[in-house]
Design an enzyme around this catalytic site. Structure first.
Site, PDB file in Angstrom:
ATOM      1  N   ASN A  16       0.843  -1.204   0.000  1.00  0.00           N
ATOM      2  CA  ASN A  16       0.000   0.000   0.000  1.00  0.00           C
ATOM      3  C   ASN A  16       0.871   1.243   0.000  1.00  0.00           C
ATOM      4  OD1 ASN A  16      -2.332  -1.568   0.370  1.00  0.00           O
ATOM      5  ND2 ASN A  16      -2.207  -1.414   2.600  1.00  0.00           N
ATOM      6  N   ALA A  47       4.284  -5.690   2.646  1.00  0.00           N
ATOM      7  CA  ALA A  47       5.531  -5.022   2.251  1.00  0.00           C
ATOM      8  C   ALA A  47       6.335  -4.633   3.489  1.00  0.00           C
ATOM      9  CB  ALA A  47       5.213  -3.791   1.404  1.00  0.00           C
ATOM     10  N   THR A 229       0.940 -10.475  20.680  1.00  0.00           N
ATOM     11  CA  THR A 229       1.698  -9.246  20.909  1.00  0.00           C
ATOM     12  C   THR A 229       0.778  -8.254  21.618  1.00  0.00           C
ATOM     13  OG1 THR A 229       1.145  -8.492  18.669  1.00  0.00           O
ATOM     14  CG2 THR A 229       3.257  -9.585  18.949  1.00  0.00           C
ATOM     15  N   ASP A 255       4.876   6.564  17.102  1.00  0.00           N
ATOM     16  CA  ASP A 255       4.059   6.103  15.972  1.00  0.00           C
ATOM     17  C   ASP A 255       4.108   4.569  15.926  1.00  0.00           C
ATOM     18  OD1 ASP A 255       2.971   5.447  13.548  1.00  0.00           O
ATOM     19  OD2 ASP A 255       4.131   6.875  12.370  1.00  0.00           O
ATOM     20  N   ALA A 258       2.799  -0.091  11.837  1.00  0.00           N
ATOM     21  CA  ALA A 258       3.729  -1.119  11.332  1.00  0.00           C
ATOM     22  C   ALA A 258       4.556  -1.803  12.414  1.00  0.00           C
ATOM     23  CB  ALA A 258       4.653  -0.576  10.240  1.00  0.00           C
ATOM     24  N   ALA A 259       4.341  -1.490  13.686  1.00  0.00           N
ATOM     25  CA  ALA A 259       5.126  -2.160  14.734  1.00  0.00           C
ATOM     26  C   ALA A 259       4.923  -3.684  14.663  1.00  0.00           C
ATOM     27  CB  ALA A 259       4.739  -1.636  16.106  1.00  0.00           C
ATOM     28  N   GLY A 260       3.663  -4.096  14.473  1.00  0.00           N
ATOM     29  CA  GLY A 260       3.381  -5.533  14.380  1.00  0.00           C
ATOM     30  C   GLY A 260       4.030  -6.151  13.151  1.00  0.00           C
ATOM     31  N   ASP A 261       4.056  -5.401  12.059  1.00  0.00           N
ATOM     32  CA  ASP A 261       4.669  -5.919  10.820  1.00  0.00           C
ATOM     33  C   ASP A 261       6.183  -6.089  11.005  1.00  0.00           C
ATOM     34  OD1 ASP A 261       2.102  -5.425   9.894  1.00  0.00           O
ATOM     35  OD2 ASP A 261       2.658  -3.465   9.078  1.00  0.00           O
TER      36      ASP A 261
HETATM   37  O1  RIB Z   1       0.313  -2.351   9.701  1.00  0.00           O
HETATM   38  C1  RIB Z   1       0.443  -1.070   9.133  1.00  0.00           C
HETATM   39  C2  RIB Z   1       0.004  -1.097   7.708  1.00  0.00           C
HETATM   40  O2  RIB Z   1      -1.368  -1.403   7.633  1.00  0.00           O
HETATM   41  C3  RIB Z   1       0.154   0.216   6.987  1.00  0.00           C
HETATM   42  O3  RIB Z   1       1.404   0.386   6.368  1.00  0.00           O
HETATM   43  C4  RIB Z   1      -1.022   0.225   6.030  1.00  0.00           C
HETATM   44  O4  RIB Z   1      -0.663   0.244   4.686  1.00  0.00           O
HETATM   45  C5  RIB Z   1      -1.874  -0.986   6.396  1.00  0.00           C
HETATM   46  O5  RIB Z   1      -1.672  -2.029   5.522  1.00  0.00           O
END
Ligand code: RIB
Length: 319
Positions: A16, A47, A229, A255, A258-261
């Site tokens: 995204n 991503a 988590t 912020d 995306a912490a989980g990602d």
């Molecule tokens: O987890 C965060 C992400 O969730 C963002 O980058 C957004 O694009 C959504 O997919």
């Protein structure tokens, strides 16, 4: 005979463009909040996970995903090509818009996210079947989130399990269908956050006891290794009969997008290097802790050196 390059991690997921407004507080429905600051960042849970794995891993990471044939898609592809990623399986879908996320971030670090998935919904099981067998056989860990069609995620899980990979599923956003569709059988490590664990189990998850009970329920549903988590409250790790509650690393969060990602991408790296689930969770937590001190999704993702420097200051220095 050509030498096959080692690529230990395969990530299947979304791409995204994040359109972010950062303001003092989040609006209530019907309310307008003024005074925000706008920025754009590369995002998408898949991503973000792929880039987190790529920045923390030694070898290139394979990413399976789709964008549209618009300018957001072109920008996303060129940013991803500049990372330690094998992008040859990224698909461009003609006539479709690329994924976009509208994100509101409050001064407290809390966020609201709404996604228009666009081309992400056109990543099909056939795209996954087209990945050559030797790519699967050469890998060790497979990671997926749920921003791609469930049947595509399941196709990825089946290929991964057939080739003996460790599979990680981050059920974000939570979709109870994953429980029924595969009964969690194809998943080795399941990583919901508290909100997702609550949605999947139908029980409140606010305390460490709640997290442990939800984790037990998910284990009964078919996945023996569960990490819940819990943000500033740390993680609840269930590995068969063993349960550990790990404290969060104290940082000043600005912020949490995306912490989980980042956690899942770094977890994939650590598991692909043979670390135990607990060790890998500690390492991934360090990566996530660094990311919440920076703004934006992919701009916040730390490198391996940054994670190791951070870990060497704590008690879990990786080998
Ligand atoms: O987890 C965060 C992400 O969730 C963002 O980058 C957004 O694009 C959504 O997919």
């Amino acid at each position: 005979m050509p030498v096959l390059q080692i690529m230990s991690i395969i990530v299947l997921g979304s791409i995204n463009t994040d359109l972010v407004i950062r303001s003092q507080s989040l609006p209530q429905p019907g309310e307008t909040v003024l005074g925000g600051e706008f920025y754009r960042a590369a995002g998408g849970k898949g991503a973000n996970q792929a880039v987190a794995a790529a920045r923390s891993a030694r070898d290139p990471v394979i990413f399976l995903a789709a964008v549209g044939d618009d300018s957001f898609g072109q920008e996303s592809l060129s940013a991803l090509r500049s990372e330690n990623l094998d992008t040859r399986f990224l698909k461009v879908v003609p006539g479709q818009p690329s994924g976009v996320a509208l994100i509101l971030v409050a001064a407290s670090g809390q966020n609201l996210i709404s996604v228009a998935s666009g081309a992400n919904l056109h990543l099909r099981p056939e795209d996954i079947h087209a990945v050559p067998k030797e790519v699967w056989q050469n890998a060790r860990v497979f990671v997926a989130c749920l921003e791609s069609p469930l049947e595509t995620v399941i196709a990825g899980l089946r290929h991964a399990k057939q080739s003996g990979l460790t599979t990680i599923v981050n059920p974000a956003p939570a979709d109870r269908e994953i429980m029924f569709a595969v009964g969690l059988r194809l998943i080795d490590v399941f990583t919901p956050n508290e909100t997702e664990a609550a949605l999947l189990t139908g029980r409140e998850v606010r305390s460490s006891a709640d997290a442990e009970a939800a984790g037990r329920q998910l284990q009964t549903a078919g996945c023996s290794r569960v990490i819940i988590t819990r943000g500033e409250h740390g993680c609840c790790v269930l590995d068969d009969d063993v349960v550990e509650h790990l404290d969060a690393i104290a940082v000043e969060a600005i912020d949490a997008v995306a912490a989980g990602d980042v956690f899942n991408g770094a977890l994939a790296t650590a598991l692909s290097e043979g670390r135990s689930l607990i060790e890998a969770t500690r390492w991934a937590s360090r990566a996530a802790a660094i990311s919440v001190t920076r703004r934006g999704a992919q701009p916040s993702i730390p490198t391996r050196d940054e994670i190791e420097l951070n870990a060497s200051r704590g008690s879990d220095s990786p080998t």
